[in-house]
Scaffold this motif. Sequence first.
Motif, short mmCIF file in Angstrom:
data_model
loop_
_atom_site.label_atom_id
_atom_site.label_comp_id
_atom_site.label_asym_id
_atom_site.label_seq_id
_atom_site.Cartn_x
_atom_site.Cartn_y
_atom_site.Cartn_z
N ARG A 73 76.14 20.86 96.01
CA ARG A 73 77.05 20.19 95.07
C ARG A 73 78.20 19.51 95.81
O ARG A 73 78.64 18.41 95.44
CB ARG A 73 77.59 21.24 94.09
CG ARG A 73 78.81 20.83 93.27
CD ARG A 73 78.49 19.71 92.31
NE ARG A 73 79.66 19.38 91.49
CZ ARG A 73 80.66 18.60 91.88
NH1 ARG A 73 80.65 18.08 93.10
NH2 ARG A 73 81.65 18.32 91.06
N LEU A 113 72.27 26.59 86.77
CA LEU A 113 72.01 25.38 86.00
C LEU A 113 73.19 24.41 86.09
O LEU A 113 73.00 23.19 86.20
CB LEU A 113 71.73 25.74 84.54
CG LEU A 113 70.40 26.45 84.27
CD1 LEU A 113 70.36 26.96 82.83
CD2 LEU A 113 69.22 25.53 84.53
N PRO A 121 68.32 15.39 83.35
CA PRO A 121 69.66 15.99 83.45
C PRO A 121 70.21 16.45 82.11
O PRO A 121 70.89 17.48 82.04
CB PRO A 121 70.51 14.86 84.05
CG PRO A 121 69.55 14.02 84.81
CD PRO A 121 68.27 14.07 84.02
N HIS A 138 72.23 24.71 80.28
CA HIS A 138 73.46 25.26 80.86
C HIS A 138 74.44 25.68 79.76
O HIS A 138 75.02 26.77 79.82
CB HIS A 138 74.09 24.20 81.77
CG HIS A 138 75.45 24.57 82.29
ND1 HIS A 138 75.71 25.74 82.97
CD2 HIS A 138 76.65 23.92 82.21
CE1 HIS A 138 76.99 25.79 83.29
NE2 HIS A 138 77.58 24.71 82.84
N ARG A 172 70.60 14.47 91.63
CA ARG A 172 69.29 14.94 91.20
C ARG A 172 68.27 14.81 92.33
O ARG A 172 68.03 13.71 92.84
CB ARG A 172 68.82 14.12 89.99
CG ARG A 172 67.51 14.62 89.38
CD ARG A 172 67.08 13.74 88.23
NE ARG A 172 65.85 14.20 87.63
CZ ARG A 172 65.19 13.53 86.70
NH1 ARG A 172 65.67 12.38 86.25
NH2 ARG A 172 64.06 14.01 86.19
N ARG A 227 68.61 17.68 79.62
CA ARG A 227 68.00 18.96 79.26
C ARG A 227 68.59 20.09 80.08
O ARG A 227 68.84 21.19 79.54
CB ARG A 227 66.48 18.90 79.44
CG ARG A 227 65.77 20.19 79.13
CD ARG A 227 64.28 20.02 79.02
NE ARG A 227 63.93 19.18 77.87
CZ ARG A 227 62.68 18.90 77.50
NH1 ARG A 227 61.66 19.40 78.20
NH2 ARG A 227 62.45 18.15 76.46
N VAL A 228 68.80 19.85 81.37
CA VAL A 228 69.43 20.88 82.21
C VAL A 228 70.81 21.21 81.67
O VAL A 228 71.20 22.39 81.61
CB VAL A 228 69.53 20.39 83.67
CG1 VAL A 228 70.30 21.40 84.52
CG2 VAL A 228 68.14 20.18 84.26
N GLU A 229 71.55 20.19 81.25
CA GLU A 229 72.89 20.42 80.70
C GLU A 229 72.82 21.22 79.41
O GLU A 229 73.65 22.10 79.17
CB GLU A 229 73.59 19.09 80.46
CG GLU A 229 75.02 19.26 79.97
CD GLU A 229 75.74 17.93 79.83
OE1 GLU A 229 76.66 17.86 78.99
OE2 GLU A 229 75.39 16.98 80.54
N ARG A 243 73.04 20.67 87.61
CA ARG A 243 73.43 19.51 86.79
C ARG A 243 74.51 18.68 87.45
O ARG A 243 74.52 17.45 87.34
CB ARG A 243 73.91 20.00 85.41
CG ARG A 243 74.44 18.89 84.51
CD ARG A 243 73.35 17.90 84.16
NE ARG A 243 73.86 16.80 83.38
CZ ARG A 243 74.33 15.67 83.89
NH1 ARG A 243 74.36 15.50 85.21
NH2 ARG A 243 74.75 14.69 83.10
N SER A 244 75.43 19.32 88.16
CA SER A 244 76.55 18.59 88.74
C SER A 244 76.27 18.07 90.15
O SER A 244 77.13 17.45 90.76
CB SER A 244 77.80 19.48 88.77
OG SER A 244 77.57 20.65 89.54
N ALA A 299 76.82 14.80 91.65
CA ALA A 299 76.12 13.89 90.74
C ALA A 299 76.95 12.65 90.42
O ALA A 299 76.42 11.54 90.32
CB ALA A 299 75.74 14.62 89.46
#
Length: 305
Positions: free
Chosen positions: A240, A89, A105, A112, A97, A107-109, A93-94, A245
């Motif tokens: 990543r 996760l 994002p 996480h 997208r 919600r993903v954070e 997030r990083s 991001a």
Amino acid sequence: MTGPAVEGRPTRRGTGLRADLRVAVFDASAALLVTLGLFAWLTARIASGESPTLAVMPFLADAGQYWLYWLCQAFGWSALLWAWLTTMLGLIRSSARPSWLRVAPARVERWHRATSLTTIGLMFAHAAAFFAELVREGDGVWASFVQTFVPGGYTSGTGRVAILLGLLAFYLAIPLGLAFYVRDRLGARLWRALHRCILVVYVLSVWHTLLYGTNVWFDGWPRTTLWVLQLPVAVLLLARVVAPARPVERWERTRGLVPVARRVGALLLAAGTVVVLVLVVVTGRDGGRPLSQPAPASVVDERGQ
């Protein structure tokens, strides 16, 4: 962190520790159910004689007597699973997208952060169950505490290295995982640098499991499955590095010899990790000891560990 607004800064809502703990309650409940399922599976393998652990520690065949040990192992496996989940996760997030990802994002954070808190709790439960088992065996409270929670305190068998790695992972996970909640005091640059080091915790956790996990003593599908699960982590790490991001971290904005060299080094490391993992999964060879090969006396102590 949640609280009154500071002049010149926007107020962050829903990102404080208390708010995340409320979310983590549901996540931790799911983790406990998974842990109970793993506990039942581990003890069932012992009862049927299928567990390869019995070849090294035959006295553990009495799963009822050593239920704390198997609970410890169940918490360890669920902790590694949640560490894998929160790492995935965090990398999602990083990274930039992807078009197919429909989840916001934010919600993903939130997921996480919640899974990170659950992971720390599971790691503590893993260690606490091992401590309780040592006390039950008669090692004494202080001696058991030293062997369980003091780096280097466990000095015999495979645990000399394996438990040390696990403790390093645990003690690093706490400050690195909770640094998010004091990021305003740390400063954005320091916090980001610390947070990137969380990958070290995950690597130490996997290493600890490969050395000491009750289902990966020998080669075979449990060990191969563990390696297969590392492939998506490595691929997301590569993504990543290629497409972060934060716009300021993207390749087209990288200037200067040192930043470019750092980015190229990270890219080569991530790509190399993917290649190594693919080779391990395809060949099934990672240095693990085959079942037919007896354990060297130097890695087995009086408990068979």
